[in-house]
Scaffold this active site. Structure first.
Site, mmCIF file in Angstrom:
data_model
loop_
_atom_site.group_PDB
_atom_site.id
_atom_site.type_symbol
_atom_site.label_atom_id
_atom_site.label_comp_id
_atom_site.label_asym_id
_atom_site.label_seq_id
_atom_site.Cartn_x
_atom_site.Cartn_y
_atom_site.Cartn_z
ATOM 1 N N HIS A 65 0.830 -1.201 0.000
ATOM 2 C CA HIS A 65 0.000 0.000 0.000
ATOM 3 C C HIS A 65 0.869 1.258 0.000
ATOM 4 C CE1 HIS A 65 -3.295 -2.798 0.550
ATOM 5 N NE2 HIS A 65 -2.615 -3.335 1.559
ATOM 6 N N GLU A 84 -2.255 0.161 7.773
ATOM 7 C CA GLU A 84 -1.387 -0.902 7.276
ATOM 8 C C GLU A 84 -0.161 -0.340 6.566
ATOM 9 O OE1 GLU A 84 -1.586 -4.887 4.370
ATOM 10 O OE2 GLU A 84 -3.340 -3.570 4.586
ATOM 11 N N HIS A 111 2.743 -7.177 4.183
ATOM 12 C CA HIS A 111 1.382 -6.703 4.427
ATOM 13 C C HIS A 111 0.953 -7.034 5.854
ATOM 14 C CE1 HIS A 111 -0.075 -5.591 0.289
ATOM 15 N NE2 HIS A 111 1.033 -6.223 -0.005
ATOM 16 N N GLU A 122 1.713 -11.889 5.151
ATOM 17 C CA GLU A 122 0.701 -11.235 5.982
ATOM 18 C C GLU A 122 1.144 -11.362 7.441
ATOM 19 O OE1 GLU A 122 -1.751 -9.492 4.941
ATOM 20 O OE2 GLU A 122 -2.629 -10.304 3.097
#
Length: 260
Positions: free
Chosen positions: A13, A27, A80, A145
């Site tokens: 992101h 995030e 992430h 993740e």
């Protein structure tokens, strides 16, 4: 010994795309902080690190894949934080791959195992063939993740164990590099220099290549070593060594694993 590998570290992101958010936490901030920490550890171990971003900017997943492909990187690691439809309803770390096979699976397994050893709940390695950064990259790629941003306990664990988490992911990359290195056959190579910093080593490689010689760089025991040629036959290596000496270069004949 390993040749100098290049790893792309992608902080998920960024910019106008904050990623998942929870209780004021974004995030994009967690991923950038962690990506930079992982990259520093890798650089300290002789890895050439390229980042898709080092500040709060946004590139599309396709643009990130293109950055990776144009860099000539050997591995791609995207960082992430996860999220669940019901906040607090899920916990743990997982590592995603396009296909759970080959070198990407090895990289994912190594990272996931190390993350679990820090204390994360193990959500395993999972296939996500639809993710662009896994589908469009041309090198082994994983997306990690690192806990659920909408789970307060995962966030507490992330913050309190930040250094260990960064080390775990970096160790997974380094283990994969070593495992791939161990599979290579051994060749005779002619070494013409060893440097504590990379810049003079790069200059010597460029000088040799400009003369039409097959020079390359390896990182070993804290030194950047410049070598020429890779021969299964020792006689050919000896001839190369003589040629280099005649050109005025100091030489040492070594037998090491192949450089691809």
């Amino acid at each position: 010994m390993t040749d100098v590998k290049r790893v792309i570290i992608d902080a998920g992101h960024g910019g106008e795309e904050p990623g998942a958010m929870y209780d004021g936490r974004r995030e994009k901030d967690d991923t950038l902080r962690l990506a930079l920490a992982i990259g520093q550890i890798l650089e300290n171990n002789g890895v050439d690190v390229v980042y898709t971003r080092t500040m709060d900017i946004y590139d599309t997943p396709l643009e990130k894949a293109q950055i990776a492909n144009q860099s000539g990187a050997d591995y791609f690691v995207s960082i992430h934080r996860n999220a669940f439809p019901v906040p607090g309803g899920a916990s743990g770390a997982m590592t995603l791959v396009y296909e759970d096979a080959g070198v990407p699976a090895m990289l994912a397994d190594n990272i996931q195992r190390n993350l679990v050893e820090t204390g994360f709940r193990d959500l395993g390695v999972q296939e996500r063939p639809g993710l662009i950064v896994l589908r469009k990259t041309q090198m082994p790629a994983v997306l990690v993740e690192v806990g659920f941003i909408d789970n307060p306990e995962d966030n507490r664990f992330f913050d309190e164990n930040f250094d260990a988490i960064a080390q775990a992911i970096a160790d997974g990359v380094l283990e994969t590099i070593r495992q791939q290195e161990a599979k290579r056959p051994e060749y005779y190579q002619v070494q013409v220099g060893a440097f504590r910093t990379r810049m003079p080593a790069d200059r010597l490689v460029n000088e040799l290549q400009a003369s039409g010689l097959p020079a390359f760089l390896v990182y070993d025991d804290g030194l950047y070593k410049v070598r020429v040629g890779a021969f299964l036959n020792m006689d050919y290596a000896v001839q190369m060594e003589r040629n280099l000496r005649n050109m005025g270069y100091p030489t040492v004949l070594v037998r090491e694993r192949a450089i691809y």
